[in-house]
Write a protein that holds these residues in place. Structure first.
Motif: not given
Length: 355
Positions: A317-331
């Motif tokens: 919220p302090s930066a007005g920032l949203i990040i959404a990400r999807s991909g193959e499973i990474s450990l």
């Protein structure tokens, strides 16, 4: 998701598309390029970044696009917790401090029925953990009797004595919610999420994996949606439950969602919290999995949805920032990289941070 049956459609009510910055984007293009590069180095298929509610970058590969529904894995847990806030506001659930036996008939006269709903929502129920190699774990993960397995678990510890991230805790919290919804005239969980969350934020169709045709949803995972709609959910959280000028969920519930729980300062109500910093984020005493983070977040108010192997919605919220990400499973996914890349690009917005 279509490969897993039976599925139920959470029918969307798509409205206006997310707005884009036409010029003078606050996130430099080279920063988004670095974010894209890191995501794809970890098998990333899709990435979207919003600042102040507008898209500053979006990318897809491998034939995916803005309408592709991605596996969410455990991000459904956080949506289920959002639905709890709606159910409390609607009077279907009195409080998350109610004993779960008030909502699950099988436990009405069982000692396990005295465990508060809050204990399940904060992963501190004290119920036994399933070993992944045993038959009950296989039955829980792949059979059509998911809730039956969860209801069979014995109590090992007193509630609120230990954080232990377990899909069964989420399933039982979801069963209690589902029963409360039906007792108050709602058709089912999917219809309620549609009416109270999905349509109000203008999301498109999503898919929910059910345990069987007549049974419960798998509340611990598998509400699969396109990445723009996950960004919409994040935006509603960033705006304290408001979206498009309408208060969708009580602002006090959004605060509760992000408030550290008694047994883990990095976990609220089915939602993760960025601070305090931990170089390895643990899922609990019996889990061999952990998530690395090489450096602390550059903002103290990061919270996020965690789906297995790097599926994420980050909210700052302090930066007005949203990040959404999807991909193959990474450990080897590092939880700090995308957020801190973006925050360095938005550094003028970030207040001085004290850990």
């Amino acid at each position: 998701m279509e490969k897993f049956q039976p599925c139920q459609i959470v029918k969307g009510c798509a409205t206006d598309p997310l707005p884009h910055f036409e010029s003078d984007t606050p996130l430099p293009s080279n920063i988004f390029a670095e974010m894209k590069s890191y995501s794809q180095s970890q098998g990333g298929v899709a990435l979207i970044v919003l600042v102040d509610g507008k898209v500053v970058g979006e990318t897809y590969r491998d034939g995916a696009d803005e309408d592709t529904r991605f596996f969410s894995f455990s991000m459904h847990k956080s949506v289920m917790a959002l639905a709890y806030g709606a159910a409390i506001e609607d009077g279907f659930i009195h409080s998350i401090d109610d004993p779960i036996g008030d909502y699950i008939e099988e436990w009405a006269n069982d000692p396990r029925g005295k465990i508060p709903l809050r204990a399940f929502l904060t992963m501190s129920s004290g119920l036994e953990a399933l070993e992944q190699s045993e038959w009950r774990a296989l039955k829980f993960n792949f059979s059509q009797n998911v809730s039956e397995v969860a209801l069979s678990l014995e109590q090992w510890k007193e509630p609120f004595t230990q954080f232990h991230y377990k899909n069964t805790d989420s399933q039982l919290a979801g069963v209690a919610l589902h029963r409360a919804l039906k007792a108050n005239g709602e058709k089912d969980h999917a219809s309620y999420v549609l009416r109270r969350i999905w349509c109000p934020i203008g999301a498109k169709d999503a898919l929910l994996w059910l345990e069987n045709e007549e049974g419960d949803p798998r509340f611990y995972a598998f509400l699969d949606a396109n990445l723009r709609d996950w960004a919409r959910v994040g935006l509603m959280i960033m705006q304290d439950g408001e979206f498009g000028g309408r208060q969708i969920l009580p602002s006090a519930w959004i605060v509760a969602l992000k408030t550290p729980s008694a047994n883990n300062p990095k976990y609220g109500l089915q939602t993760w919290i960025g601070s305090p910093y931990a170089a390895e984020r643990s899922y609990g005493p019996s889990s061999e999995l952990s998530v690395p983070q090489a450096e602390p977040y550059l903002a103290s108010d990061v919270n996020f949805f965690d789906g297995f192997g790097g599926q994420r919605v980050y909210v700052v919220p302090s930066a007005g920032l949203i990040i959404a990400r999807s991909g193959e499973i990474s450990l080897t996914w590092d939880d700090g990289v995308l957020v801190n890349l973006a925050l360095r690009g938005l550094e003028e917005r970030i207040p001085s941070k004290t850990e």
